[in-house]
Design a protein around this motif. Sequence first.
Motif, PDB file in Angstrom:
ATOM      1  N   ILE A  82       0.813  -1.218   0.000  1.00  8.61           N
ATOM      2  CA  ILE A  82       0.000   0.000   0.000  1.00  8.61           C
ATOM      3  C   ILE A  82       0.848   1.271   0.000  1.00  8.61           C
ATOM      4  O   ILE A  82       0.328   2.360  -0.249  1.00  8.61           O
ATOM      5  CB  ILE A  82      -0.948   0.023   1.213  1.00  8.61           C
ATOM      6  N   SER A  83       2.132   1.161   0.284  1.00 12.71           N
ATOM      7  CA  SER A  83       2.999   2.341   0.395  1.00 12.71           C
ATOM      8  C   SER A  83       3.667   2.659  -0.938  1.00 12.71           C
ATOM      9  O   SER A  83       3.839   1.781  -1.791  1.00 12.71           O
ATOM     10  CB  SER A  83       4.073   2.110   1.463  1.00 12.71           C
ATOM     11  N   ASP A  84       4.074   3.904  -1.081  1.00  6.79           N
ATOM     12  CA  ASP A  84       4.772   4.327  -2.303  1.00  6.79           C
ATOM     13  C   ASP A  84       6.178   3.757  -2.378  1.00  6.79           C
ATOM     14  O   ASP A  84       6.736   3.602  -3.460  1.00  6.79           O
ATOM     15  CB  ASP A  84       4.849   5.851  -2.377  1.00  6.79           C
ATOM     16  N   VAL A  85       6.762   3.463  -1.210  1.00 12.36           N
ATOM     17  CA  VAL A  85       8.108   2.892  -1.134  1.00 12.36           C
ATOM     18  C   VAL A  85       8.012   1.497  -0.529  1.00 12.36           C
ATOM     19  O   VAL A  85       7.346   1.294   0.493  1.00 12.36           O
ATOM     20  CB  VAL A  85       9.044   3.768  -0.280  1.00 12.36           C
ATOM     21  N   ASN A 101      10.667   2.429  -5.577  1.00  6.37           N
ATOM     22  CA  ASN A 101       9.348   2.991  -5.796  1.00  6.37           C
ATOM     23  C   ASN A 101       8.424   1.831  -6.159  1.00  6.37           C
ATOM     24  O   ASN A 101       8.714   1.079  -7.112  1.00  6.37           O
ATOM     25  CB  ASN A 101       9.409   4.023  -6.927  1.00  6.37           C
ATOM     26  N   THR A 102       7.363   1.660  -5.427  1.00  5.50           N
ATOM     27  CA  THR A 102       6.518   0.470  -5.576  1.00  5.50           C
ATOM     28  C   THR A 102       5.951   0.334  -6.983  1.00  5.50           C
ATOM     29  O   THR A 102       5.992  -0.758  -7.579  1.00  5.50           O
ATOM     30  CB  THR A 102       5.367   0.514  -4.563  1.00  5.50           C
ATOM     31  N   GLU A 103       5.422   1.406  -7.517  1.00  9.47           N
ATOM     32  CA  GLU A 103       4.798   1.350  -8.840  1.00  9.47           C
ATOM     33  C   GLU A 103       5.798   0.954  -9.911  1.00  9.47           C
ATOM     34  O   GLU A 103       5.508   0.114 -10.778  1.00  9.47           O
ATOM     35  CB  GLU A 103       4.175   2.702  -9.177  1.00  9.47           C
ATOM     36  N   LYS A 104       6.987   1.529  -9.865  1.00  6.35           N
ATOM     37  CA  LYS A 104       7.998   1.227 -10.880  1.00  6.35           C
ATOM     38  C   LYS A 104       8.488  -0.218 -10.771  1.00  6.35           C
ATOM     39  O   LYS A 104       8.703  -0.897 -11.775  1.00  6.35           O
ATOM     40  CB  LYS A 104       9.160   2.208 -10.779  1.00  6.35           C
ATOM     41  N   PHE A 160      15.018  -4.638 -11.813  1.00  7.98           N
ATOM     42  CA  PHE A 160      14.885  -3.188 -11.972  1.00  7.98           C
ATOM     43  C   PHE A 160      15.926  -2.655 -12.951  1.00  7.98           C
ATOM     44  O   PHE A 160      15.639  -1.778 -13.764  1.00  7.98           O
ATOM     45  CB  PHE A 160      15.032  -2.513 -10.606  1.00  7.98           C
ATOM     46  N   GLU A 161      17.134  -3.194 -12.878  1.00  8.26           N
ATOM     47  CA  GLU A 161      18.209  -2.780 -13.789  1.00  8.26           C
ATOM     48  C   GLU A 161      17.820  -2.999 -15.248  1.00  8.26           C
ATOM     49  O   GLU A 161      18.099  -2.174 -16.120  1.00  8.26           O
ATOM     50  CB  GLU A 161      19.489  -3.582 -13.490  1.00  8.26           C
ATOM     51  N   LYS A 162      17.165  -4.119 -15.501  1.00  6.72           N
ATOM     52  CA  LYS A 162      16.841  -4.507 -16.876  1.00  6.72           C
ATOM     53  C   LYS A 162      15.649  -3.728 -17.428  1.00  6.72           C
ATOM     54  O   LYS A 162      15.622  -3.361 -18.615  1.00  6.72           O
ATOM     55  CB  LYS A 162      16.559  -6.009 -16.958  1.00  6.72           C
ATOM     56  N   TYR A 163      14.659  -3.453 -16.585  1.00  7.70           N
ATOM     57  CA  TYR A 163      13.401  -2.923 -17.099  1.00  7.70           C
ATOM     58  C   TYR A 163      13.091  -1.484 -16.692  1.00  7.70           C
ATOM     59  O   TYR A 163      12.025  -0.966 -17.038  1.00  7.70           O
ATOM     60  CB  TYR A 163      12.245  -3.834 -16.663  1.00  7.70           C
ATOM     61  N   SER A 164      13.986  -0.835 -15.997  1.00  8.78           N
ATOM     62  CA  SER A 164      13.764   0.566 -15.653  1.00  8.78           C
ATOM     63  C   SER A 164      14.922   1.421 -16.163  1.00  8.78           C
ATOM     64  O   SER A 164      16.071   0.984 -16.181  1.00  8.78           O
ATOM     65  CB  SER A 164      13.637   0.731 -14.135  1.00  8.78           C
ATOM     66  N   LYS A 165      14.606   2.636 -16.547  1.00 12.07           N
ATOM     67  CA  LYS A 165      15.638   3.577 -16.971  1.00 12.07           C
ATOM     68  C   LYS A 165      16.258   4.302 -15.784  1.00 12.07           C
ATOM     69  O   LYS A 165      17.274   4.994 -15.937  1.00 12.07           O
ATOM     70  CB  LYS A 165      15.043   4.595 -17.946  1.00 12.07           C
ATOM     71  N   GLU A 166      15.672   4.129 -14.604  1.00 11.24           N
ATOM     72  CA  GLU A 166      16.168   4.804 -13.410  1.00 11.24           C
ATOM     73  C   GLU A 166      17.399   4.083 -12.855  1.00 11.24           C
ATOM     74  O   GLU A 166      17.517   2.859 -12.951  1.00 11.24           O
ATOM     75  CB  GLU A 166      15.080   4.859 -12.336  1.00 11.24           C
ATOM     76  N   LYS A 167      18.291   4.848 -12.272  1.00  7.20           N
ATOM     77  CA  LYS A 167      19.495   4.287 -11.666  1.00  7.20           C
ATOM     78  C   LYS A 167      19.200   3.773 -10.253  1.00  7.20           C
ATOM     79  O   LYS A 167      18.315   4.281  -9.557  1.00  7.20           O
ATOM     80  CB  LYS A 167      20.598   5.348 -11.600  1.00  7.20           C
TER      81      LYS A 167
END
Length: 215
Positions: A90-93, A159-162, A184-191
């Motif tokens: 339920i949290s954003d983090v 970040n939960t959503e990402k 996360f490394e493979k599917y997100s552009k965020e570091k």
Amino acid sequence: MEYSVVIVAAGKGTRMNLGYNKVYYKINDKTILENTISIFLNDIRCKQIIVVCDIQDYVDNIGFNNGKILLACGGKTRQESVFNGLKAVISDVVLIHDGARPYLDLKVVDRILYAMENNFACCPLVKVKDTIKIVKNGYIEATVDREILRHAQTPQAFNTEKLFECFKNAFNDNFIGTDDCSIFEKYSKEKIVEVEGDYNNIKITTIEDIGGFYE
């Protein structure tokens, strides 16, 4: 900063040779998993604890519940188990933590939450102490520069959503990550930001690792 934590406690822990899931190994009448859960029960910033497990094993071996604790069914793989837990966050983090890491110091959590104030993901890491060799066919081919090597620990924070979107993409591609950060490394552009870990924050793998519970 408020957060939810997913504690991954499914599986068998075969290397402990106990015949049952190692997280239910008891030391002084308290299981490894209870020790792990207690870390987050005692942190007022933690608003939700999702324990991913074989629910009957949890009921049989622990039984207690708390308003913060929610149980989720373990999957066939760790990745599937984490995804099951993420569906209830339920949290954003969200922090993803191994159920067999009961030595976590809240100072590490402090550093993680500080990093998450301005980032989408972070991971506690400790420097590699040993010299690492690359070996092929029984022969040493090269020595890796250990200054750039780190041991990854948990809890890893996102970040939960990402993270949820990354997991959905991984399952669509049949990609299996070695940890949550690798997905996360493979599917997100965020570091993913490096956070100082703790050498005492070990994952209990063999019976020798439980020494920290003794006074």
